[in-house]
Design a protein around this motif. Structure first.
Motif, PDB file in Angstrom:
ATOM      1  N   ASP A 131      30.950   8.610  20.099  1.00  0.00           N
ATOM      2  CA  ASP A 131      31.854   9.554  19.445  1.00  0.00           C
ATOM      3  C   ASP A 131      33.294   9.208  19.779  1.00  0.00           C
ATOM      4  O   ASP A 131      33.623   8.985  20.954  1.00  0.00           O
ATOM      5  CB  ASP A 131      31.545  10.979  19.926  1.00  0.00           C
ATOM      6  N   VAL A 132      34.146   9.122  18.769  1.00  0.00           N
ATOM      7  CA  VAL A 132      35.574   8.893  18.996  1.00  0.00           C
ATOM      8  C   VAL A 132      36.221  10.247  19.279  1.00  0.00           C
ATOM      9  O   VAL A 132      36.270  11.119  18.404  1.00  0.00           O
ATOM     10  CB  VAL A 132      36.241   8.208  17.794  1.00  0.00           C
ATOM     11  N   ILE A 161      36.400   7.382  23.854  1.00  0.00           N
ATOM     12  CA  ILE A 161      35.081   7.576  23.256  1.00  0.00           C
ATOM     13  C   ILE A 161      34.142   8.213  24.271  1.00  0.00           C
ATOM     14  O   ILE A 161      34.367   8.141  25.481  1.00  0.00           O
ATOM     15  CB  ILE A 161      34.473   6.252  22.747  1.00  0.00           C
ATOM     16  N   GLU A 220      42.255   6.236  16.941  1.00  0.00           N
ATOM     17  CA  GLU A 220      41.762   5.750  15.662  1.00  0.00           C
ATOM     18  C   GLU A 220      40.256   5.479  15.699  1.00  0.00           C
ATOM     19  O   GLU A 220      39.719   5.021  16.705  1.00  0.00           O
ATOM     20  CB  GLU A 220      42.494   4.464  15.268  1.00  0.00           C
ATOM     21  N   LYS A 221      39.604   5.751  14.576  1.00  0.00           N
ATOM     22  CA  LYS A 221      38.167   5.517  14.480  1.00  0.00           C
ATOM     23  C   LYS A 221      37.816   4.038  14.589  1.00  0.00           C
ATOM     24  O   LYS A 221      36.730   3.677  15.058  1.00  0.00           O
ATOM     25  CB  LYS A 221      37.629   6.066  13.150  1.00  0.00           C
ATOM     26  N   ASN A 222      38.718   3.176  14.154  1.00  0.00           N
ATOM     27  CA  ASN A 222      38.429   1.745  14.127  1.00  0.00           C
ATOM     28  C   ASN A 222      39.141   0.986  15.247  1.00  0.00           C
ATOM     29  O   ASN A 222      39.498  -0.181  15.093  1.00  0.00           O
ATOM     30  CB  ASN A 222      38.830   1.148  12.778  1.00  0.00           C
TER      31      ASN A 222
END
Length: 377
Positions: free
Chosen positions: A225-226, A256, A230-232
């Motif tokens: 889970d972030v 994370i 940023e997710k990426n």
């Protein structure tokens, strides 16, 4: 005649007869002695293999953990030797972040009273802890650190730290007591800041990396889970083939969480080969803060949403230093007034000689290359 050959690479946490793993360090009885570390009054626990510098005066920290001559934890050079002002916070009321390792309540958050809104935290993170030297078993040295009573969270922390003869193992018994007059529900958050800078001080260390097993039945669609950033973020690299989360420090901010069931996380400084390992027991039937047993926070550039606002991180390393956080969490404990909960975990250290992964881990050592076997004539 047939012979069995076992290629592979295992690095041990203990001293064997004739072993040269420990860079000349010799086995010794654990000792505790008053010390001065970077200007602070500390208690030094040492056994000839590893050394702990314990700083009771600022949040009961383990301010440094050394394997031979290698210092593993990050220490803020701008605050070395300093104590927080009388309010136990920074001068501006913010976090007096000297680094090292400490206990916090989890989950973190700013939406309700069931979330911990720190840091800063004047009592649990900034005030002095009481220090006791305990009678340890044969071949061990033990101490206890106890916080003040924090009215905001309704808890008091204590932890027993044990160092053993002939091993790099350090054991922790972390206890959380409800000192409030109403029920409280928290997890224990062992928050460890590792040094993410190059040895020569020239920048961040891209060879600072971590490995932690992913959960094949994870509650998170991607296995993790972030939480911030940023997710990426390219720092977080799930390796499905090995079933591992690979974290590489690239000085990009992010955090994370993983519901890792294996009970270990290993961080390797590829410049020196030093390995820092945290081990714990995962309890799948229990709920965890953030749904995570392991979390990683990376200091760096970029933007996050925290403290109920968007925050752009400084590009100046003096304000945004090279810090790599490896964090392990206990399950939630529902405590009635006066009740306590104790959670146990361990540290280990080793040296694998360079920039190599950790693909498996036990209480014996780390594996940098999977073992295999073949018959030869």
């Amino acid at each position: 005649m047939n012979h069995t050959r076992f290629p592979g690479w295992v690095c041990l946490f203990t001293v064997l007869a004739g072993s040269s793993l420990w860079l000349g360090a010799r086995e010794a009885q654990p000792v505790a002695a008053s010390s001065s570390y970077k200007g602070w009054k500390c208690l030094c626990l040492s056994n000839g293999l590893v050394e702990l510098q314990v700083l009771p005066d600022i949040g009961g920290r383990i301010v440094q953990f050394k394997l031979g001559g290698k210092e593993l934890l990050w220490v803020n050079p701008q605050l070395a030797g300093k104590l927080p002002p009388s309010n136990d916070l920074a001068t501006d009321g913010g976090w007096f972040n000297i680094g090292g390792d400490k206990l916090w309540p989890a989950p973190q958050g700013w939406n309700n009273g069931q979330q911990w809104p720190g840091p800063p935290d004047a009592v649990l993170d900034g005030q002095p802890y009481a220090l006791e030297q305990l009678r340890g078993g044969r071949g061990e040295r033990a101490i206890r650190l106890t916080s003040g009573k924090d009215q905001r969270s309704g808890i008091q922390f204590s932890r027993v730290v044990r160092l053993f003869e002939g091993s790099t193992r350090v054991s922790f018994e972390a206890t959380m007591k409800n000192i409030d007059n109403k029920p409280r529900r928290w997890g224990i958050w062992a928050h460890t800041q590792l040094d993410g800078g190059k040895a020569d001080g020239s920048g961040h260390n891209p060879l600072m990396q971590a490995w932690c097993p992913l959960n094949p039945q994870s509650k998170f669609p991607t296995g993790y889970d972030v939480i911030f950033g940023e997710k990426n973020n390219p720092s977080f690299q799930p390796d499905a083939a090995r079933g591992l989360m690979h974290v590489q420090y690239q000085y990009q901010v992010g955090k994370i969480g993983l519901d890792s069931p294996a009970g270990w996380v290993a961080t390797v400084d590829g410049e020196s080969g030093a390995v820092f390992v945290q081990r714990f027991v995962f309890e799948p039937e229990k709920a965890y803060p953030d749904g995570s047993s392991v979390e990683f926070w990376l200091n760096g550039v970029g933007q996050i949403h925290a403290y109920n606002r968007d925050m752009v991180m400084s590009t100046n390393p003096a304000e945004n230093p090279y810090v790599f956080e490896s964090e392990v969490l206990s399950p939630f404990a529902q405590l009635k007034p006066g009740q306590s909960y104790t959670w146990c975990y361990d540290w280990y250290a080793a040296n694998i000689g360079g920039d190599f992964p950790v693909v498996d881990c036990s209480e014996t050592g780390v594996v940098a290359e999977p073992l295999s076997a073949e018959w030869t004539s």
